[in-house]
Design a protein around this motif. Structure first.
Motif, PDB file in Angstrom:
ATOM      1  N   PHE A 108     -14.070  -3.363 -11.907  1.00  0.00           N
ATOM      2  CA  PHE A 108     -15.332  -2.967 -11.298  1.00  0.00           C
ATOM      3  C   PHE A 108     -15.256  -1.667 -10.510  1.00  0.00           C
ATOM      4  O   PHE A 108     -16.168  -0.852 -10.598  1.00  0.00           O
ATOM      5  CB  PHE A 108     -15.883  -4.111 -10.450  1.00  0.00           C
ATOM      6  CG  PHE A 108     -17.330  -3.950 -10.124  1.00  0.00           C
ATOM      7  CD1 PHE A 108     -18.282  -3.815 -11.121  1.00  0.00           C
ATOM      8  CD2 PHE A 108     -17.751  -3.911  -8.810  1.00  0.00           C
ATOM      9  CE1 PHE A 108     -19.625  -3.658 -10.829  1.00  0.00           C
ATOM     10  CE2 PHE A 108     -19.089  -3.762  -8.503  1.00  0.00           C
ATOM     11  CZ  PHE A 108     -20.017  -3.634  -9.519  1.00  0.00           C
ATOM     12  N   PRO A 109     -14.203  -1.399  -9.730  1.00  0.00           N
ATOM     13  CA  PRO A 109     -14.151  -0.119  -9.012  1.00  0.00           C
ATOM     14  C   PRO A 109     -14.236   1.092  -9.942  1.00  0.00           C
ATOM     15  O   PRO A 109     -14.900   2.078  -9.625  1.00  0.00           O
ATOM     16  CB  PRO A 109     -12.812  -0.161  -8.280  1.00  0.00           C
ATOM     17  CG  PRO A 109     -12.547  -1.602  -8.082  1.00  0.00           C
ATOM     18  CD  PRO A 109     -13.095  -2.269  -9.314  1.00  0.00           C
ATOM     19  N   LEU A 138     -13.203  -5.629 -22.575  1.00  0.00           N
ATOM     20  CA  LEU A 138     -12.165  -4.889 -23.297  1.00  0.00           C
ATOM     21  C   LEU A 138     -10.781  -5.160 -22.730  1.00  0.00           C
ATOM     22  O   LEU A 138      -9.813  -5.327 -23.477  1.00  0.00           O
ATOM     23  CB  LEU A 138     -12.461  -3.386 -23.263  1.00  0.00           C
ATOM     24  CG  LEU A 138     -13.665  -2.936 -24.087  1.00  0.00           C
ATOM     25  CD1 LEU A 138     -13.951  -1.454 -23.846  1.00  0.00           C
ATOM     26  CD2 LEU A 138     -13.434  -3.200 -25.565  1.00  0.00           C
ATOM     27  N   ARG A 139     -10.663  -5.213 -21.414  1.00  0.00           N
ATOM     28  CA  ARG A 139      -9.354  -5.467 -20.800  1.00  0.00           C
ATOM     29  C   ARG A 139      -8.845  -6.858 -21.166  1.00  0.00           C
ATOM     30  O   ARG A 139      -7.667  -7.036 -21.460  1.00  0.00           O
ATOM     31  CB  ARG A 139      -9.422  -5.310 -19.286  1.00  0.00           C
ATOM     32  CG  ARG A 139      -9.430  -3.872 -18.842  1.00  0.00           C
ATOM     33  CD  ARG A 139      -9.365  -3.786 -17.323  1.00  0.00           C
ATOM     34  NE  ARG A 139      -9.402  -2.411 -16.900  1.00  0.00           N
ATOM     35  CZ  ARG A 139      -8.316  -1.662 -16.719  1.00  0.00           C
ATOM     36  NH1 ARG A 139      -7.132  -2.168 -16.921  1.00  0.00           N
ATOM     37  NH2 ARG A 139      -8.426  -0.409 -16.338  1.00  0.00           N
ATOM     38  N   VAL A 140      -9.727  -7.852 -21.128  1.00  0.00           N
ATOM     39  CA  VAL A 140      -9.317  -9.211 -21.489  1.00  0.00           C
ATOM     40  C   VAL A 140      -9.014  -9.271 -22.988  1.00  0.00           C
ATOM     41  O   VAL A 140      -8.012  -9.848 -23.416  1.00  0.00           O
ATOM     42  CB  VAL A 140     -10.405 -10.236 -21.095  1.00  0.00           C
ATOM     43  CG1 VAL A 140     -10.110 -11.599 -21.686  1.00  0.00           C
ATOM     44  CG2 VAL A 140     -10.504 -10.329 -19.576  1.00  0.00           C
ATOM     45  N   GLY A 141      -9.879  -8.651 -23.791  1.00  0.00           N
ATOM     46  CA  GLY A 141      -9.700  -8.683 -25.244  1.00  0.00           C
ATOM     47  C   GLY A 141      -8.411  -8.016 -25.702  1.00  0.00           C
ATOM     48  O   GLY A 141      -7.774  -8.471 -26.649  1.00  0.00           O
ATOM     49  N   MET A 160     -21.391  -1.499 -17.224  1.00  0.00           N
ATOM     50  CA  MET A 160     -20.108  -0.863 -17.527  1.00  0.00           C
ATOM     51  C   MET A 160     -18.946  -1.756 -17.119  1.00  0.00           C
ATOM     52  O   MET A 160     -17.947  -1.855 -17.842  1.00  0.00           O
ATOM     53  CB  MET A 160     -20.013   0.481 -16.816  1.00  0.00           C
ATOM     54  CG  MET A 160     -20.965   1.508 -17.373  1.00  0.00           C
ATOM     55  SD  MET A 160     -21.032   3.012 -16.383  1.00  0.00           S
ATOM     56  CE  MET A 160     -19.341   3.528 -16.399  1.00  0.00           C
ATOM     57  N   GLY A 161     -19.060  -2.408 -15.984  1.00  0.00           N
ATOM     58  CA  GLY A 161     -18.004  -3.315 -15.530  1.00  0.00           C
ATOM     59  C   GLY A 161     -17.818  -4.482 -16.480  1.00  0.00           C
ATOM     60  O   GLY A 161     -16.687  -4.887 -16.779  1.00  0.00           O
ATOM     61  N   ALA A 162     -18.917  -5.034 -16.986  1.00  0.00           N
ATOM     62  CA  ALA A 162     -18.825  -6.156 -17.929  1.00  0.00           C
ATOM     63  C   ALA A 162     -18.150  -5.716 -19.224  1.00  0.00           C
ATOM     64  O   ALA A 162     -17.303  -6.437 -19.781  1.00  0.00           O
ATOM     65  CB  ALA A 162     -20.216  -6.709 -18.212  1.00  0.00           C
ATOM     66  N   VAL A 203     -28.200  -0.884 -12.318  1.00  0.00           N
ATOM     67  CA  VAL A 203     -27.745  -1.819 -13.347  1.00  0.00           C
ATOM     68  C   VAL A 203     -26.532  -1.264 -14.087  1.00  0.00           C
ATOM     69  O   VAL A 203     -25.689  -2.014 -14.563  1.00  0.00           O
ATOM     70  CB  VAL A 203     -28.896  -2.116 -14.345  1.00  0.00           C
ATOM     71  CG1 VAL A 203     -28.448  -3.030 -15.456  1.00  0.00           C
ATOM     72  CG2 VAL A 203     -30.077  -2.721 -13.601  1.00  0.00           C
ATOM     73  N   LEU A 204     -26.424   0.066 -14.157  1.00  0.00           N
ATOM     74  CA  LEU A 204     -25.373   0.718 -14.925  1.00  0.00           C
ATOM     75  C   LEU A 204     -23.955   0.266 -14.560  1.00  0.00           C
ATOM     76  O   LEU A 204     -23.175  -0.067 -15.456  1.00  0.00           O
ATOM     77  CB  LEU A 204     -25.506   2.238 -14.792  1.00  0.00           C
ATOM     78  CG  LEU A 204     -24.559   3.091 -15.616  1.00  0.00           C
ATOM     79  CD1 LEU A 204     -24.778   2.851 -17.100  1.00  0.00           C
ATOM     80  CD2 LEU A 204     -24.760   4.555 -15.285  1.00  0.00           C
TER      81      LEU A 204
END
Length: 148
Positions: A40-41, A27-30, A20-22, A15-16
């Motif tokens: 994701f990578p 943050l990147r979009v914000g 972390m990807g979410a 699940v980690l």
């Protein structure tokens, strides 16, 4: 079915990277950062590093033989020594893959912010990160199945 901290930790590692990807994507979009599709990578690599670092934990080393050991005790000691050797091999593998993962993480992080860095080394981030993470998951399962 296994219960307890070991089983919970092994389930959590799957699940980690999603969590972390979410967070990284948000943050990147914000913050309107470049590379919004490359979140994701990096999360897979970091989760994989966590897996490999966890693999480095070893139980206490088996004790040396004593002069008055029975044959049964000698066999048991040799079996414990063999199990320890297998666990030590997994731990050594974990150390080297964690070091390699840190290098991959630094590259992916830098490449996600700069096209110049991305042009230096051709790399397929999702495929490479997925293979790295799956290798960590397989080794984690292998270590969990080693006799205690």
């Amino acid at each position: 079915m296994r219960h307890g901290l070991d089983a919970t930790a092994r389930q959590l590692v799957f699940v980690l990277p999603l969590l972390m990807g979410a967070i990284e994507y948000t943050l990147r979009v914000g913050f309107d950062q470049p590379g919004k599709d490359e979140f994701f990578p990096i999360s897979l690599i970091v989760a994989g590093i966590g897996l490999f670092v966890a693999l480095t934990i070893l139980p206490e080393a088996p004790r040396q033989s004593e002069p008055r050991e029975s044959e049964v005790e000698q066999v048991e000691r040799k079996e414990r020594a063999e199990r320890y050797r297998q666990q030590a091999l997994v731990a050594k593998t974990g150390v080297w893959f964690a070091v390699g993962g840190v290098a991959a993480w630094i590259y992916l992080l830098a490449a996600s912010f700069s096209d110049k860095v991305r042009a230096i080394i051709p790399f397929y981030p999702l495929m490479g990160a997925s293979v790295y993470y799956l290798l960590g998951a397989v080794l984690t399962e292998w270590k969990a199945r080693l006799p205690k």
